[in-house]
Motif scaffolding. Structure first.
Motif, mmCIF file in Angstrom:
data_model
loop_
_atom_site.group_PDB
_atom_site.id
_atom_site.type_symbol
_atom_site.label_atom_id
_atom_site.label_comp_id
_atom_site.label_asym_id
_atom_site.label_seq_id
_atom_site.Cartn_x
_atom_site.Cartn_y
_atom_site.Cartn_z
ATOM 1 N N ILE A 435 24.242 -3.827 -22.604
ATOM 2 C CA ILE A 435 22.810 -3.631 -22.335
ATOM 3 C C ILE A 435 22.383 -2.248 -22.808
ATOM 4 O O ILE A 435 23.135 -1.275 -22.684
ATOM 5 N N ALA A 436 21.162 -2.181 -23.336
ATOM 6 C CA ALA A 436 20.523 -0.893 -23.613
ATOM 7 C C ALA A 436 19.246 -0.804 -22.774
ATOM 8 O O ALA A 436 18.498 -1.780 -22.669
ATOM 9 N N VAL A 437 19.036 0.334 -22.186
ATOM 10 C CA VAL A 437 17.835 0.572 -21.368
ATOM 11 C C VAL A 437 16.905 1.498 -22.151
ATOM 12 O O VAL A 437 17.349 2.523 -22.687
ATOM 13 N N ILE A 438 15.628 1.125 -22.222
ATOM 14 C CA ILE A 438 14.660 1.861 -23.042
ATOM 15 C C ILE A 438 13.462 2.235 -22.183
ATOM 16 O O ILE A 438 12.852 1.368 -21.539
ATOM 17 N N GLU A 439 13.123 3.525 -22.185
ATOM 18 C CA GLU A 439 11.896 3.969 -21.492
ATOM 19 C C GLU A 439 11.243 5.077 -22.311
ATOM 20 O O GLU A 439 11.646 6.234 -22.283
ATOM 21 N N GLY A 440 10.224 4.673 -23.092
ATOM 22 C CA GLY A 440 9.442 5.644 -23.838
ATOM 23 C C GLY A 440 8.288 6.175 -22.988
ATOM 24 O O GLY A 440 8.173 5.878 -21.790
ATOM 25 N N GLY A 441 7.420 6.928 -23.649
ATOM 26 C CA GLY A 441 6.285 7.509 -22.926
ATOM 27 C C GLY A 441 5.360 6.454 -22.341
ATOM 28 O O GLY A 441 4.889 6.584 -21.195
ATOM 29 N N ASP A 442 5.075 5.380 -23.113
ATOM 30 C CA ASP A 442 4.185 4.321 -22.628
ATOM 31 C C ASP A 442 4.789 3.616 -21.419
ATOM 32 O O ASP A 442 4.108 3.325 -20.437
ATOM 33 N N GLU A 443 6.105 3.313 -21.500
ATOM 34 C CA GLU A 443 6.770 2.656 -20.364
ATOM 35 C C GLU A 443 6.741 3.555 -19.138
ATOM 36 O O GLU A 443 6.497 3.083 -18.018
ATOM 37 N N LYS A 444 6.966 4.848 -19.332
ATOM 38 C CA LYS A 444 6.964 5.787 -18.211
ATOM 39 C C LYS A 444 5.596 5.798 -17.537
ATOM 40 O O LYS A 444 5.498 5.744 -16.303
ATOM 41 N N ALA A 445 4.546 5.814 -18.359
ATOM 42 C CA ALA A 445 3.181 5.843 -17.807
ATOM 43 C C ALA A 445 2.860 4.565 -17.043
ATOM 44 O O ALA A 445 2.104 4.587 -16.052
ATOM 45 N N SER A 446 3.445 3.431 -17.481
ATOM 46 C CA SER A 446 3.152 2.139 -16.848
ATOM 47 C C SER A 446 4.134 1.808 -15.719
ATOM 48 O O SER A 446 4.009 0.753 -15.073
ATOM 49 N N GLY A 447 5.155 2.661 -15.523
ATOM 50 C CA GLY A 447 6.121 2.419 -14.443
ATOM 51 C C GLY A 447 7.063 1.260 -14.730
ATOM 52 O O GLY A 447 7.493 0.574 -13.801
ATOM 53 N N ILE A 448 7.371 1.055 -16.014
ATOM 54 C CA ILE A 448 8.265 -0.054 -16.386
ATOM 55 C C ILE A 448 9.410 0.469 -17.249
ATOM 56 O O ILE A 448 9.386 1.613 -17.733
ATOM 57 N N VAL A 449 10.423 -0.373 -17.457
ATOM 58 C CA VAL A 449 11.500 -0.095 -18.414
ATOM 59 C C VAL A 449 11.754 -1.356 -19.228
ATOM 60 O O VAL A 449 11.493 -2.472 -18.763
ATOM 61 N N GLN A 450 12.244 -1.168 -20.449
ATOM 62 C CA GLN A 450 12.677 -2.281 -21.287
ATOM 63 C C GLN A 450 14.201 -2.388 -21.173
ATOM 64 O O GLN A 450 14.909 -1.385 -21.301
ATOM 65 N N ILE A 451 14.671 -3.594 -20.926
ATOM 66 C CA ILE A 451 16.122 -3.816 -20.809
ATOM 67 C C ILE A 451 16.523 -4.815 -21.876
ATOM 68 O O ILE A 451 16.065 -5.961 -21.880
ATOM 69 N N LYS A 452 17.381 -4.375 -22.772
ATOM 70 C CA LYS A 452 17.767 -5.194 -23.923
ATOM 71 C C LYS A 452 19.172 -5.762 -23.707
ATOM 72 O O LYS A 452 20.136 -5.017 -23.552
#
Length: 495
Positions: A435-452
């Motif tokens: 798994i890779a976990v992704i949190e860019g600036g947009d995700e941080k602002a929206s309170g979410i993370v992308q999990i691949k």
């Protein structure tokens, strides 16, 4: 003025006969040793970790060449003020150090003393394919009792160990023989005290696995022509003298009682031979009482390896399933452990006979067997990788990793140059990360993370159409607070 010569750079090569072990191999070995230690501990054995270095005197006659005690080991001489000192050597096995430890500390140790030991040993021998100068052994021994119950227990423990690490019943067999029976056979041959003749017979018997009954008969008598066409001189015995050896090697019957009866015929009137048969009978009865049947442990006189070293019962664990060799031919996997009773080893130090018995497992061979059976994977699953989209927010990424680790999930933050995101995914792929976990600036602002899901993503990329890819997404967007739960869910689905 001449330019100073540059010191040549050392070659980055592994010394001949040695190899390097990387993450997955080390992890697999550690896990297997832990499983074996659990079995040994359950049987009441205590761990012992002795020095990797012994004096050559302590290793002594159990090296390959008695006349050249430093041959076969990596040895050096300690130098004192008189340019003389003790010869030291890396341990050759784990049994000779046990004899030294027991002799040194016997007044403080319980009797019997039951110990197990695991670790590398070193042999200064010619390396070959799959044959290294450093390898792991895993031993268990009981020192201080002559009871056949100790030998039966070692065999039962070996059987349990093989099943615990993943060798199913039916894929292995622990085979038991006895040196005393062979001594009875030597007496029946009428060799008397002819040490040279007895040694020649022992060496010939040890070739039974390779040359079979007919080959042993030829080597005991007139000699034979080997596969290369070379003639090998025989021991020079008569056919009548050779017959007890052949009877011994071929005495295995359909049941234990039949085997023991055949052995009795082979040893004739020899008392020591009868003693050995009685010991085998005791071991068989004790194992039967513990419900260890012939499908797991059997009396088998064809076990001849080590008969020159051991003084009583001898054991060998053989894996019976078939594999393909390097030439594509089917063959049985073969032996992964051996041992027996060695009542003379401690006597070298104390002058008094101390009975002892034990087993040694070849760790690397057993690991190879587990890979052949598909019980362990050749490739490890790496850690969850938290990617870095903004190097100024490293504290946020470290917080994610801490949450995952605290939940028992193996994880790491990418610590390379985060400028190229594709390189981060390449890194995760090289680590075999699930798994890779992704949190860019947009995700941080929206309170979410992308999990691949990297495992699913790789499978989809291999063969899926665009439509299938849309139906089976491998990347998920979840609230930041659900990070651990979603990662665990994906990991569980990958098992």
């Amino acid at each position: 003025m001449a330019k100073p010569k540059k010191q040549p750079r050392p070659k980055a090569i592994t010394p001949k006969g040695f190899r390097d072990y990387f993450g997955q191999e080390v992890t697999q070995r550690t896990e297997m040793l832990r499983a074996i230690a659990d079995v040994y501990h359950r049987y009441g054995f205590d761990a012992l970790e002795s020095s990797a270095v012994e004096t050559v005197e302590a290793l002594g006659k159990f090296l390959p060449d008695v006349d050249r005690p430093n041959e076969g080991v990596f040895a050096w001489q300690e130098v004192d003020e008189n340019d003389k000192g003790d010869w030291m050597a890396l341990r050759y096995d784990l049994t000779a150090p046990l004899a030294r430890v027991y002799a040194q500390h016997r007044n403080d140790l319980p009797t019997p003393y039951r110990r197990y030991a695991m670790g590398p040993v070193w042999r200064n021998e010619k390396p070959g394919p799959g044959r290294y100068r450093q390898f792991y052994q895993c031993d268990a021994d009981t020192v201080g009792t002559a009871s056949m119950a100790a030998d039966a227990e070692i065999c039962a423990m070996l059987s349990d160990t093989l099943e615990t690490v993943g060798i199913p019943r039916g894929d292995y067999l622990v085979r038991v023989n006895n040196r005393k029976v062979l001594n009875g056979v030597l007496e029946a041959m009428g060799l008397g005290d002819d040490v040279a003749a007895r040694d020649n017979v022992l060496r010939t018997i040890d070739k039974f696995d390779k040359v079979g009954e007919a080959g042993v008969r030829e080597l005991l008598t007139k000699g034979r022509v080997d596969a290369s066409g070379a003639f090998i001189d025989g021991v020079g015995l008569s056919d009548d003298q050779a017959e007890p050896v052949i009877a011994f090697l071929t005495s295995k019957a359909t049941d234990t009682a039949g085997t023991l009866a055949n052995l009795q015929a082979a040893v004739g009137d020899s008392k020591i031979g009868a003693d050995g048969i009685a010991e085998l009978e005791q071991i068989g009865a004790l194992l039967a009482a513990g419900d260890y049947g012939a499908d797991r442990i059997e009396i088998d006189p064809s076990v001849v390896r080590g008969l020159g070293y051991y003084t009583g019962p001898v054991y060998e664990a053989e894996l019976t399933f078939e594999i393909f060799d390097e030439k594509g031919r089917k063959r049985q996997f073969g032996s992964v452990a051996g041992g027996g009773r060695y009542d003379d080893l401690v006597k070298r130090f104390t002058g008094q006979e101390v009975p002892a018995t034990g087993i040694s497992i070849g760790v690397d061979r057993l690991l190879a067997a587990l890979r052949e059976k598909g019980r362990i994977s050749a490739q490890a699953t790496g850690p969850v990788v938290v990617t870095v989209m903004d190097r100024d927010r490293m504290a946020d990424y470290q917080a994610m990793v801490a949450e995952l680790r605290n939940a028992g999930i193996r994880a790491e933050v990418y610590l390379g140059n985060p400028k190229n995101f594709r390189n981060q995914l390449k890194y995760a792929d090289k680590r075999n990360s699930p798994i890779a976990v992704i949190e860019g600036g947009d995700e941080k602002a929206s309170g979410i993370v992308q999990i691949k899901d990297l495992i699913l993503g790789a499978k989809i990329a291999e063969s899926a159409t665009l439509e299938e890819w849309k139906e089976r997404p491998s990347q998920f967007e979840v609230p930041r607070g659900d990070l651990v739960a979603k990662v665990r869910e994906i990991l569980d689905s990958q098992d």
